[in-house]
Design a protein around this motif. Structure first.
Motif, mmCIF file in Angstrom:
data_model
loop_
_atom_site.group_PDB
_atom_site.id
_atom_site.type_symbol
_atom_site.label_atom_id
_atom_site.label_comp_id
_atom_site.label_asym_id
_atom_site.label_seq_id
_atom_site.Cartn_x
_atom_site.Cartn_y
_atom_site.Cartn_z
ATOM 1 N N UNK A 173 0.841 -1.198 0.000
ATOM 2 C CA UNK A 173 0.000 0.000 0.000
ATOM 3 C C UNK A 173 0.875 1.247 0.000
ATOM 4 N N UNK A 174 0.325 2.316 -0.556
ATOM 5 C CA UNK A 174 0.945 3.639 -0.488
ATOM 6 C C UNK A 174 -0.182 4.634 -0.233
ATOM 7 N N UNK A 175 0.175 5.817 0.215
ATOM 8 C CA UNK A 175 -0.855 6.805 0.459
ATOM 9 C C UNK A 175 -0.294 8.199 0.563
ATOM 10 N N UNK A 194 -5.157 11.103 3.171
ATOM 11 C CA UNK A 194 -5.870 11.887 2.171
ATOM 12 C C UNK A 194 -6.151 11.059 0.923
ATOM 13 N N UNK A 195 -5.314 10.053 0.683
ATOM 14 C CA UNK A 195 -5.514 9.106 -0.421
ATOM 15 C C UNK A 195 -4.789 7.823 -0.062
ATOM 16 N N UNK A 196 -5.330 6.705 -0.527
ATOM 17 C CA UNK A 196 -4.608 5.444 -0.323
ATOM 18 C C UNK A 196 -4.732 4.591 -1.566
ATOM 19 N N UNK A 197 -3.719 3.763 -1.773
ATOM 20 C CA UNK A 197 -3.658 2.931 -2.973
ATOM 21 C C UNK A 197 -3.005 1.607 -2.642
ATOM 22 N N UNK A 198 -3.427 0.572 -3.351
ATOM 23 C CA UNK A 198 -2.798 -0.740 -3.254
ATOM 24 C C UNK A 198 -2.214 -1.090 -4.612
ATOM 25 N N UNK A 199 -0.942 -1.437 -4.625
ATOM 26 C CA UNK A 199 -0.237 -1.765 -5.856
ATOM 27 C C UNK A 199 0.131 -3.240 -5.845
#
Length: 247
Positions: A173-175, A194-199
């Protein structure tokens, strides 16, 4: 790939650098009876993964000569700070659990030569023992180790000639947290990002899946590029840990 994310003073609750993973361990062969298994720990997140070989395939694959990989995902009642009922007691899996297990299955199938498996299925059971953010990414990363071990087992039995995995696959994950792109979010960050992402990326850097969401305001391409750079760095480190676990 060189990480070009600019260094800034850490605003993270854990005081980690922006490009620093939590302490990650991948312990294979954790279960006595399963063909493959792995206990994956990303910081305080713990996921117990088993890989079970079944001598059958879904009906739509019968007589195709192809195998299949699927996953099931669930959280134990006290994986979080308050007890939650088992999903079976609530009448079935939640939409979240179904979405995560489909992601796990897609991720592992992406790096598997299904034709080389022959007509068999491998079911990956991912049980979250303790959750502190990143349970799906820990599940995918550990599931690769469990799957590899299961394939090694059936190669030794002479059922297939070689491990039919084309590449590694791992997830992180990154954010965006307090204006900063950060790698491998724990729960305090994930719940306030404020935002999160899974790669989900392969060992060679190809993209399997990216899930990214703005939690407060939309974010731009520069912020996305920062998260992507962090993800590539993190995946490289996770793949190295997978290789070490499988030595």
């Amino acid at each position: 790939m060189k990480n070009n994310v600019p260094k800034r003073p850490s605003a993270r609750p854990s005081k980690r650098a922006s490009d620093e993973l939590r302490q990650v361990t991948l312990e294979p062969d954790f279960a006595k009876h399963a063909e493959g298994s792995c206990l994956a720990a990303f910081g305080d997140t713990r996921v117990f993964i088993t890989a079970s070989v079944e001598e059958r395939v879904p009906g739509w694959l019968r007589d195709s000569g192809h195998g299949w990989i699927t996953a099931e995902y669930g959280m134990l009642p006290r994986a979080t700070n308050t007890r939650t009922n088992r999903e079976a007691k609530s009448g079935g899996q939640s939409g979240r659990s179904q979405e995560i297990q489909r992601l796990i299955g897609r991720s592992l199938r992406a790096v598997t030569d299904l034709a080389a498996m022959g007509e068999m299925s491998i079911r990956l059971d991912c049980d979250v023992v303790q959750a502190d953010g990143g349970t799906r990414t820990a599940s995918i990363t550990g599931a690769y180790v469990a799957l590899h071990r299961a394939f090694e087992r059936i190669v030794k039995l002479g059922i297939i000639d070689k491990v039919p995995l084309k590449d590694h696959v791992a997830a992180v994950s990154c954010g965006l947290y307090k204006g900063q792109a950060v790698l491998d979010l724990d729960y305090p960050e994930d719940s306030n990002a404020d935002a999160d992402a899974n790669f989900v990326l392969t060992g060679s850097g190809d993209i399997v899946e990216i899930q990214a969401t703005a939690e407060t305001e939309p974010f731009g391409e520069d912020a996305y590029a920062e998260m992507m750079a962090l993800a590539r760095k993190g995946i490289g480190e996770l793949v190295a840990l997978q290789k070490k676990a499988l030595e």
